[in-house]
Enzyme design. Structure first.
Site, mmCIF file in Angstrom:
data_model
loop_
_atom_site.group_PDB
_atom_site.id
_atom_site.type_symbol
_atom_site.label_atom_id
_atom_site.label_comp_id
_atom_site.label_asym_id
_atom_site.label_seq_id
_atom_site.Cartn_x
_atom_site.Cartn_y
_atom_site.Cartn_z
ATOM 1 C CB CYS A 1 -0.930 -0.020 1.210
ATOM 2 S SG CYS A 1 -1.699 1.551 1.602
ATOM 3 C CB CYS B 1 0.648 1.539 4.216
ATOM 4 S SG CYS B 1 -1.056 0.945 4.161
#
Length: 438
Positions: free
Chosen positions: A62, A65
Site C-alpha cells: 500500500c 501506508c
C-alpha cells in the site's frame, strides 16, 4: 484431604498467575517512543498492556501506508512522552487476516485507537504534528478548569481545529461533566473559573451562566443561556457537533457516520466560486431553522465521483438539492430538481416545504453490486461465450501441464489460496463514498 489441598493449591496458582500476568505483559512491551510491530500472537497482550494504543493496520504493498509510516515514527516519541502515554503500533493486516476481519478492516491504512481495550476508528489528520495534537484530546481531562483569560487562550490553542469546543462561563463543572464524559470522543469541554469582560466580548456573551460553542474550522459560534436541564443542554451540545452547513468530503463523511438526521445535500458546480459561497450562506440560514436536518454541500469540480452517485453529470443543471439518508437512497422534490440563480432563498424554502409535505421521488444511488454491474453490461449470449472460452483455456492449460518430475518447485495450497485471495480482494472492490484510501 489430599484432593482438597490440591484444589486449593491450584486455585492459588491461578490467582497468582492472574496477578503476575499484567506485569509480564507490561514488561514485554515498552513505551520507549518506538513503533511496535505486532502479530497475531502478541496483539491481544499489547492491547491489554497499555491504556491507550494507536494501531496502524497496514499492507506492505500500500502506497499510502508507506507514506504514513514516517509520520507515525515521528509522532511516536512525542506521544510516549505525555503524562498519559499513547503508544503507536502497527500490524500487517494483509498477512494477519483473522485480526483484520475481527476489527472490520476494509481498506489500508486503517488506524484504530484502543482506549482501555476498546477500539475507536481514528479519523483525524495523519501528519505527525497534527496527529499528536488530535490524539491529545483522548488523554485530556473530561472537563478542563480554566482560571484566567490566558488559560482560556492556551486551552483553545491546544485544542486545535478538529473538534468543536465548549466553554462554560459562570457554570459549575458538574452541570456539563456528564455530557463531557459521554461525548469525550467528539468535542473539548471546559469551564472558565476566572475571566474578564474582555473575554465576554471575545466570545460574544453578555450574561452568565453561559455555554459558548464554536468550531474553529468553520468560524461559527453559538451561545446557550439555558435552561440547563439535561434534555435542553444535551440537545444544544449535539446540534453543535456539526457546522450549520458543512462541505462533504472524505473527512466529513466520517463525522456523519453516527449521525441520525438526514442530509439536505446541495450539489454545486464549484464550491469555491462566488455564486456558491452566496448560496452556502443561504443554506446556513435555512439550517438554523431546520435543526432536524443536516445541511451539506459538495462541488462537482471538487468530487465528481461522489456527485456521480446522485446522477449528476456535466450536463446536469446545477445547483441541485436532494435529501440523502446517508446510505443507498435519496429523495428529489418534485418541481425543485434544480435551482435558478435568482431568489435562491425562496427556492430553498419551497424545496424544504415540498420535502416535508411528501412531494418527493425516492431514488437509489448509483453503484450496483458486482453481479448487478456485470449483468447490466453483459448479455446472456456473451456469458455463454465467456464460459466457453474459459473452458477451452482450462483444457489447453491441462494439456500443457508438465510432469511432476519436471517441475523444480511447487507452491503449497495455502500459498496459492493466500495469493489469489489477496489479488481478488484488491481487484474486486468498487467505489463507495466511505471507501478508504487504498
Amino acid at each position: 484431604m489430599n484432593i482438597s489441598f490440591l484444589s486449593v493449591f491450584l486455585l492459588a496458582l491461578v490467582f497468582s498467575f492472574q496477578l503476575i500476568n499484567p506485569f509480564v505483559s507490561c514488561q514485554q512491551f515498552k513505551a520507549d517512543g518506538s513503533v511496535l510491530e505486532l502479530n497475531e500472537s502478541n496483539f491481544d497482550s499489547a492491547i491489554s498492556a497499555f491504556d491507550f494504543i494507536l494501531v496502524d493496520f497496514y499492507a506492505p504493498w500500500c502506497g499510502h501506508c508507506k507514506r504514513l509510516s514516517p509520520e507515525l515514527d515521528a509522532a511516536a516519541p512525542v506521544l510516549a512522552g505525555l503524562d498519559q502515554p499513547i503508544v503507536i503500533a502497527k500490524i500487517n493486516a494483509d498477512k494477519f487476516r483473522r485480526l483484520a476481519s475481527k476489527y472490520e478492516i476494509d481498506g489500508f491504512p486503517t488506524l484504530k485507537l484502543f482506549m482501555h481495550g476498546t477500539p475507536l476508528e481514528y479519523t483525524g489528520p495523519r501528519k505527525a504534528d497534527l496527529l499528536v495534537r488530535f490524539l491529545k484530546k483522548f488523554v485530556a481531562p473530561d472537563v478542563s478548569l480554566l482560571e484566567s483569560d490566558v488559560a482560556i487562550r492556551n486551552f483553545v490553542e491546544t485544542a486545535g481545529t478538529h473538534f468543536p469546543i465548549y466553554i462554560g462561563f459562570g457554570l459549575n463543572e458538574s452541570i456539563i461533566s456528564e455530557f463531557a464524559i459521554k461525548y469525550k470522543k467528539k468535542a473539548w469541554f471546559s469551564v472558565a473559573k476566572g475571566f474578564s469582560e474582555e473575554a465576554m466580548v471575545t466570545y460574544d456573551f453578555d450574561k452568565v451562566p453561559a455555554l459558548v460553542s464554536f468550531h474553529p474550522s468553520y468560524n461559527e459560534r453559538s451561545i446557550f443561556y439555558g435552561p440547563f436541564e439535561d434534555k435542553f443542554l444535551e440537545d444544544f451540545i449535539k446540534q453543535k457537533f456539526l457546522p450549520l452547513s458543512m462541505p462533504i468530503n472524505y473527512e466529513t463523511l466520517r463525522l456523519l457516520k453516527d449521525e441520525e438526521r438526514k442530509i439536505v445535500l446541495t450539489i454545486v458546480e464549484d464550491e469555491t466560486d462566488e455564486k456558491s459561497l452566496k448560496l452556502i450562506k443561504l443554506l446556513k440560514a435555512a439550517a438554523s431553522a431546520n435543526r432536524d436536518l443536516v445541511f451539506g454541500y459538495v462541488g462537482f469540480k471538487q468530487w465528481e465521483d461522489f456527485t456521480d452517485t446522485f446522477d449528476v453529470t456535466k450536463k446536469t443543471k446545477l445547483p441541485k438539492m436532494i435529501v440523502w439518508d446517508r446510505d443507498e437512497e435519496y429523495a428529489s422534490v418534485i418541481g425543485s430538481e434544480s435551482m435558478d440563480e435568482e431568489d435562491q432563498g425562496s427556492q430553498i424554502t419551497r424545496f424544504l416545504e415540498g420535502y416535508r409535505e411528501g412531494r418527493t421521488v425516492q431514488k437509489r444511488i448509483r453503484g450496483p453490486s458486482l453481479v448487478g454491474y456485470i449483468n447490466s453490461l453483459i448479455s446472456i449470449r456473451t456469458i455463454y461465450l465467456i464460459v466457453f472460452v474459459i473452458a477451452v483455456l482450462m483444457l489447453i492449460q491441462t494439456l500443457q501441464k508438465p510432469d511432476e518430475d519436471d517441475v523444480p518447485q511447487r507452491h503449497t495450497v495455502a500459498q496459492v489460496d493466500d495469493s489469489s485471495s489477496s489479488l481478488t480482494k484488491k481487484q474486486s472492490r468498487e467505489y463507495r463514498p466511505e471507501d478508504k484510501e487504498d
